[in-house]
Write a protein that holds these residues in place. Structure first.
Motif, PDB file in Angstrom:
ATOM      1  N   TYR A  88      -0.479  -4.055  -8.020  1.00  0.00           N
ATOM      2  CA  TYR A  88      -0.728  -2.750  -7.867  1.00  0.00           C
ATOM      3  C   TYR A  88       0.497  -2.408  -9.232  1.00  0.00           C
ATOM      4  O   TYR A  88       0.978  -2.794  -9.689  1.00  0.00           O
ATOM      5  CB  TYR A  88       0.175  -1.959  -6.943  1.00  0.00           C
ATOM      6  CG  TYR A  88      -0.512  -2.331  -5.320  1.00  0.00           C
ATOM      7  CD1 TYR A  88      -1.157  -1.774  -4.762  1.00  0.00           C
ATOM      8  CD2 TYR A  88      -0.178  -3.917  -4.588  1.00  0.00           C
ATOM      9  CE1 TYR A  88      -1.613  -1.743  -2.940  1.00  0.00           C
ATOM     10  CE2 TYR A  88      -0.799  -4.007  -3.527  1.00  0.00           C
ATOM     11  CZ  TYR A  88      -1.404  -3.089  -2.903  1.00  0.00           C
ATOM     12  OH  TYR A  88      -2.369  -3.168  -1.740  1.00  0.00           O
TER      13      TYR A  88
ATOM     14  N   SER B 243      -7.065  -2.185   2.785  1.00  0.00           N
ATOM     15  CA  SER B 243      -6.351  -2.998   1.904  1.00  0.00           C
ATOM     16  C   SER B 243      -6.666  -2.936   0.414  1.00  0.00           C
ATOM     17  O   SER B 243      -7.661  -2.120  -0.300  1.00  0.00           O
ATOM     18  CB  SER B 243      -7.150  -4.336   1.963  1.00  0.00           C
ATOM     19  OG  SER B 243      -6.767  -5.699   0.896  1.00  0.00           O
ATOM     20  N   GLN B 244      -5.728  -2.928  -0.721  1.00  0.00           N
ATOM     21  CA  GLN B 244      -5.774  -2.366  -1.873  1.00  0.00           C
ATOM     22  C   GLN B 244      -5.598  -3.630  -3.119  1.00  0.00           C
ATOM     23  O   GLN B 244      -5.459  -3.902  -3.752  1.00  0.00           O
ATOM     24  CB  GLN B 244      -4.246  -1.943  -2.143  1.00  0.00           C
ATOM     25  CG  GLN B 244      -4.413   0.104  -1.617  1.00  0.00           C
ATOM     26  CD  GLN B 244      -5.878   0.010  -2.000  1.00  0.00           C
ATOM     27  OE1 GLN B 244      -5.801   0.566  -3.671  1.00  0.00           O
ATOM     28  NE2 GLN B 244      -6.450   0.768  -1.160  1.00  0.00           N
TER      29      GLN B 244
ATOM     30  N   GLN C 181       1.223  -0.935  -0.216  1.00  0.00           N
ATOM     31  CA  GLN C 181      -0.156  -0.155  -0.158  1.00  0.00           C
ATOM     32  C   GLN C 181       0.569   1.334  -0.010  1.00  0.00           C
ATOM     33  O   GLN C 181       0.491   2.385  -1.178  1.00  0.00           O
ATOM     34  CB  GLN C 181      -1.048   0.110   1.129  1.00  0.00           C
ATOM     35  CG  GLN C 181      -1.564   0.953   1.100  1.00  0.00           C
ATOM     36  CD  GLN C 181      -2.383   1.427   2.179  1.00  0.00           C
ATOM     37  OE1 GLN C 181      -3.973   0.985   2.466  1.00  0.00           O
ATOM     38  NE2 GLN C 181      -2.032   1.780   3.669  1.00  0.00           N
TER      39      GLN C 181
END
Length: 371
Positions: free
Chosen positions: A370, A365-366, A23
């Protein structure tokens, strides 16, 4: 950024630390940068999302056409590092490559999907599922961001498009589609570090915590000695074309110590927002913003404020409108810091939502990837 590094691999002590690191790292990505997470496999036998994310990382490390390795950052935890995965060469050989004008036909494609771990359904709503409707086959490969629709004229592919699973409407046209098996192929298995390319950099976060977590995981999983952390470290030490950097204390024996020119921001990260009077909290928040603006004006320091939502970012953006070099973005960050230059001069200030508003809620939370 090191232009000489091909890939940077960051290793964290556990899945939770990995989530926070990923993150935070996403907040520093520039256009063209990439971050891939290599997650730990769950205890369940079938963990298709984690397996697909791991396979995608290994496939990228293996290189594209001509063996080119995409530059970027890979983040993992020590437990995932010790878990073997199917050799990416095996997965590539087991994958199906589709293109307009080619085959196989819809019946043969549906049969291949079923034989390779895809589940048949009336509609495609999640990864690892396919649906055949006459001359149309919808499928969602593991690791793919969206599903794809393959339309046939007889046994020949006429067109391929992505589609929205919520509306089932077709979207972007595709000229090629790689369909990996939904079930990992049987055969040789590899560890992530074995596939690191030349000029890779490995960042180890916290030597003692890593060692303790690796030992606990090895004992719980009954790993063989050759698959444990000491053997992995010895293999990396033997590679002259891979550099290792250890972050945090204690410094491992034989490693050179270097102090990073950073220090924490004196913000509200240690304050419990719910227990503070709103007026006091607002006053302290404005003081933090004013200090950052002053640093930008006095030292020409870059100021970056990373907030969880665009609404928060818009609110703070107005306060820093007159500060040169200030930028406010929607990018969750666990904590702020200052970067120091010569003679302790502040060169950059990074502020997180916690620094401005205290810790009022857990980190967001991602997911597993990413970019």
């Amino acid at each position: 950024r090191d232009p000489a590094a091909s890939v940077a691999l960051a290793v964290l002590p556990g899945p939770r630390e990995l989530e926070v690191f990923a993150q935070d790292a996403a907040a520093f990505l520039s256009r063209g940068d990439s971050l891939r997470v290599f997650p730990m496999l769950g205890e369940a036998e079938d963990d298709p999302e984690a397996a697909a994310a791991r396979a995608e990382v290994l496939r990228r490390l293996r290189g594209g056409p001509g063996g080119a390795i995409p530059r970027g950052l890979v983040a993992t935890c020590v437990q995932a590092l010790l878990q073997p995965s199917p050799d990416p060469e095996l997965e590539e050989r087991a994958s199906l490559h589709l293109a307009p004008g080619g085959g196989p036909g819809p019946e043969a494609l549906a049969a291949w999907l079923a034989e390779n771990g895809y589940r048949s359904g009336p509609e495609v709503w999640e990864r690892g599922v396919f649906a055949r409707k006459g001359g149309i086959v919808d499928l969602w490969p593991p690791g793919a961001g969206v599903p794809s629709r393959v339309e046939f004229f007889g046994d020949e592919i006429e067109s391929m498009r992505t589609f929205d699973p919520s509306t089932q409407r077709s979207d972007q046209r595709l000229e090629s589609l790689r369909v990996p098996p939904a079930r990992p192929p049987r055969g040789a298995r590899r560890l992530l570090h074995e596939l690191l390319p030349r000029d890779a950099v490995v960042l180890w976060r916290g030597a003692d915590a890593l060692r303790a977590a690796a030992e606990a995981f090895a004992e719980a999983g009954a790993l063989a000695e050759g698959a444990r952390l000491p053997a992995l470290l010895a293999a990396l030490d033997a590679r002259a074309d891979v550099r290792q950097v250890f972050l945090g204390l204690p410094v491992p024996e034989g490693a050179e110590e270097a102090a990073l020119p950073v220090r924490p921001v004196e913000g509200l990260a240690d304050a419990e927002a719910r227990l503070l009077d709103p007026a006091v909290l607002e006053s302290r928040r404005r003081a933090v913003v004013a200090a950052a603006a002053e640093a930008a004006a006095r030292s020409r320091a870059a100021v970056r404020v990373c907030l969880d939502t665009e609404a928060m970012a818009a609110h703070v953006r107005g306060e820093l409108a007159g500060a040169p070099g200030a930028e406010v973005r929607e990018a969750p960050l666990s904590g702020g810091f200052e970067v120091l230059g010569a003679r302790g001069r502040v060169r950059a200030v990074w502020l997180s939502q916690a620094d401005l508003f205290g810790r009022g809620k857990p980190l967001v939370s991602q997911g597993g990837g990413y970019s």
